[in-house]
Design a protein around this motif. Structure first.
Motif, PDB file in Angstrom:
ATOM      1  N   LEU A 339       0.815  -1.217   0.000  1.00 31.02           N
ATOM      2  CA  LEU A 339       0.000   0.000   0.000  1.00 31.02           C
ATOM      3  C   LEU A 339       0.847   1.265   0.000  1.00 31.02           C
ATOM      4  CD1 LEU A 339      -2.647  -1.045   2.692  1.00 31.02           C
ATOM      5  CD2 LEU A 339      -2.936  -1.058   0.212  1.00 31.02           C
ATOM      6  N   LYS A 340       2.118   1.129   0.338  1.00 34.74           N
ATOM      7  CA  LYS A 340       2.963   2.303   0.551  1.00 34.74           C
ATOM      8  C   LYS A 340       4.007   2.514  -0.535  1.00 34.74           C
ATOM      9  CE  LYS A 340       1.355   2.971   4.858  1.00 34.74           C
ATOM     10  NZ  LYS A 340       0.712   4.218   5.334  1.00 34.74           N
ATOM     11  N   THR A 341       4.369   1.462  -1.247  1.00 34.83           N
ATOM     12  CA  THR A 341       5.521   1.523  -2.140  1.00 34.83           C
ATOM     13  C   THR A 341       5.111   1.521  -3.612  1.00 34.83           C
ATOM     14  OG1 THR A 341       5.740  -0.892  -2.237  1.00 34.83           O
ATOM     15  CG2 THR A 341       6.895   0.248  -0.457  1.00 34.83           C
ATOM     16  N   ARG A 342       6.078   1.839  -4.469  1.00 33.90           N
ATOM     17  CA  ARG A 342       5.863   1.693  -5.909  1.00 33.90           C
ATOM     18  C   ARG A 342       5.760   0.230  -6.280  1.00 33.90           C
ATOM     19  NH1 ARG A 342      10.624   4.225  -8.721  1.00 33.90           N
ATOM     20  NH2 ARG A 342      11.637   2.269  -8.100  1.00 33.90           N
ATOM     21  N   GLU A 343       6.616  -0.588  -5.649  1.00 34.86           N
ATOM     22  CA  GLU A 343       6.632  -2.023  -5.913  1.00 34.86           C
ATOM     23  C   GLU A 343       7.274  -2.733  -4.737  1.00 34.86           C
ATOM     24  OE1 GLU A 343       7.976  -5.070  -9.529  1.00 34.86           O
ATOM     25  OE2 GLU A 343       9.068  -3.180  -9.221  1.00 34.86           O
ATOM     26  N   THR A 344       6.785  -3.928  -4.449  1.00 32.88           N
ATOM     27  CA  THR A 344       7.362  -4.753  -3.392  1.00 32.88           C
ATOM     28  C   THR A 344       7.745  -6.100  -3.983  1.00 32.88           C
ATOM     29  OG1 THR A 344       5.997  -3.681  -1.695  1.00 32.88           O
ATOM     30  CG2 THR A 344       6.981  -5.803  -1.132  1.00 32.88           C
ATOM     31  N   LEU A 345       9.006  -6.490  -3.790  1.00 38.42           N
ATOM     32  CA  LEU A 345       9.523  -7.765  -4.289  1.00 38.42           C
ATOM     33  C   LEU A 345       9.833  -8.674  -3.109  1.00 38.42           C
ATOM     34  CD1 LEU A 345      12.086  -6.357  -6.890  1.00 38.42           C
ATOM     35  CD2 LEU A 345       9.729  -7.092  -7.328  1.00 38.42           C
ATOM     36  N   LEU A 359      16.997 -13.743  -5.498  1.00 40.28           N
ATOM     37  CA  LEU A 359      17.686 -12.721  -4.702  1.00 40.28           C
ATOM     38  C   LEU A 359      18.442 -11.744  -5.593  1.00 40.28           C
ATOM     39  CD1 LEU A 359      18.680 -11.523  -2.028  1.00 40.28           C
ATOM     40  CD2 LEU A 359      20.479 -13.269  -1.992  1.00 40.28           C
ATOM     41  N   ASP A 360      19.113 -12.257  -6.626  1.00 41.61           N
ATOM     42  CA  ASP A 360      19.881 -11.373  -7.504  1.00 41.61           C
ATOM     43  C   ASP A 360      18.985 -10.315  -8.148  1.00 41.61           C
ATOM     44  OD1 ASP A 360      22.194 -12.716  -6.923  1.00 41.61           O
ATOM     45  OD2 ASP A 360      22.175 -13.948  -8.736  1.00 41.61           O
ATOM     46  N   GLU A 361      17.789 -10.713  -8.537  1.00 41.44           N
ATOM     47  CA  GLU A 361      16.865  -9.753  -9.142  1.00 41.44           C
ATOM     48  C   GLU A 361      16.401  -8.719  -8.134  1.00 41.44           C
ATOM     49  OE1 GLU A 361      12.585  -9.599 -11.549  1.00 41.44           O
ATOM     50  OE2 GLU A 361      13.598 -11.530 -11.205  1.00 41.44           O
ATOM     51  N   VAL A 362      16.154  -9.160  -6.910  1.00 44.92           N
ATOM     52  CA  VAL A 362      15.758  -8.218  -5.857  1.00 44.92           C
ATOM     53  C   VAL A 362      16.878  -7.218  -5.607  1.00 44.92           C
ATOM     54  CG1 VAL A 362      15.126  -7.965  -3.432  1.00 44.92           C
ATOM     55  CG2 VAL A 362      14.171  -9.848  -4.767  1.00 44.92           C
TER      56      VAL A 362
END
Length: 400
Positions: A339-345, A359-362
């Motif tokens: 709800l707070k961020t542009r995107e959450t991974l 993990l590497d992508e995160v």
């Protein structure tokens, strides 16, 4: 009841392919007993019969393979297996519903599924955490079904990931109503350990709830201390080290972190319900522990532009080194951040979920990283991104 054929196996475990039942079955088989695991999860049954663990448990893979190959352990979805054993161990516990009320029918429902196969002369052992009085309820259920069986409550006290050590090293609590039932349960568990502590069923039911609630309250204390120090810009990790260093009376003060998993919160609420919801300490612990993700996000909002940030959550299991996501507060953290961020991974080296990324992508895409489960893989991250580590895993302090 009609005459039944003699038992063909030593132990049948109801719910036997889960995280409590399977390690217990492997342990009994490793000590030479014949074991059948009755479970309604057909996939887990097939996995166990292929001599493969359906979840991670250190030290369990090799003895499982040995027991299956030797014919000492097998799994089945057939409830008739219940009638083949001398000892019936039920690892179905008492959950709480969405209103935090104990579901007292969970154990009776599990027994009802196989009730027609119960035999006179069996020892029925309740193994998982139950609401006080469920052992007595089980005794009444069996009498009502016309089954002349002994009943005992012998709670498990293992930590996930340590079962194959702790089943053989921790003292075993054994509780029963009659001397015969007590003697039979003690004899069964002496296959695993010589250290037996005997109680009445009601004492043992409370002992198990006290054990888990005590841990939950300790975690809440550490989390409250951390928030206090953090709000004043002080590093709780340094303070805790000073408090606990060669000072035994503070040695059990834990680090802060998400107090989660399938037991601690649930059992604290069961204890509250047992005491007519007069448990201020337990409810306060719940507010602290369950409120930790909200506190964490609030602090992040003060420091970062979350609305224009991608946040990576590292670790979705309920504790470090585990593949068990049950009741993990990392998922609550994800909901709040969504709800707070542009995107959450989200990522986790052990928990399998198609929504997670590597993990590497995160590390590549995220602007900010939050360690939600203290997996050892995160202790030495190679990144220039801000890392939020309230666990003290990275050794860089726990201020947020």
């Amino acid at each position: 009841m009609p005459d039944e054929p003699p038992a063909s196996v030593d132990v049948c475990i109801v719910g036997g392919c889960g995280r409590v039942g399977l390690p217990l079955g492997i342990a009994f088989a490793a000590r030479g007993l014949s074991v059948v695991l009755y479970d309604i999860n057909a996939d887990a049954v097939a996995t166990v019969n292929s001599a493969t663990l359906p979840f991670a448990e250190a030290g369990a893979a090799e003895p499982l393979a040995e027991a299956v190959a030797a014919g000492r352990l097998r799994a089945t979805t057939d409830p008739a297996a219940v009638g083949t054993s001398e000892h019936l161990v039920v690892v179905v516990g008492t959950p709480v519903d969405e209103h935090l009320n104990p579901d007292l029918g969970a154990v009776p429902r599990a027994l009802e599924r196989c009730a027609e196969h119960l035999r006179d002369g069996q020892l029925v052992v309740l193994r998982s955490t139950v609401y006080p009085g469920v052992t007595a309820l089980t005794e009444k259920l069996l009498v009502g079904r016309g089954v002349q069986a002994d009943v005992a409550f012998c709670p498990e006290r293992i930590a996930e990931g340590h079962a194959m050590t702790e089943l053989f090293t921790l003292p075993q609590i054994v509780a029963a109503r009659t001397p015969q039932s007590l003697a039979r349960a003690e004899k069964l568990f002496r296959h695993l350990t010589d250290r037996i502590v005997t109680l009445t069923p009601e004492e043992a039911e409370l002992a198990k709830l006290f054990t888990n609630t005590w841990r939950y309250i300790k975690f809440a204390t550490a989390n409250q201390f951390w928030m206090m120090a953090n709000d004043f810009g002080l590093d709780f990790a340094r303070i805790r080290h000073a408090v606990a260093y060669e000072y035994p009376r503070a040695a059990d003060l834990p680090m802060p972190g998400f107090a989660a998993g399938p037991c601690l919160f649930k059992d604290t609420m069961q204890l509250a319900a047992f005491n007519r919801n007069n448990f201020v300490l337990g409810h306060s612990a719940m507010l602290i522990n369950e409120g930790l993700p909200l506190y964490l996000v609030s602090r992040l909002e003060d420091r970062f532009d979350l609305a224009n940030s991608t946040v990576g959550i590292l670790g979705m299991a309920f504790k470090g080194g585990s593949d068990d996501p049950r009741e993990s507060l990392a998922y609550k953290l994800r909901k709040i951040l969504a709800l707070k961020t542009r995107e959450t991974l989200c990522t986790d080296p052990y928990v399998v979920d198609e929504r997670f990324v590597d993990l590497d992508e995160v590390l590549r895409r995220a602007d900010l990283l939050v360690i939600a489960a203290p997996h050892e893989q995160y202790a030495r991250l190679d990144t220039d991104k801000p890392v939020i580590d309230m666990w003290g895993l990275t050794g860089q302090g726990v201020r947020v």
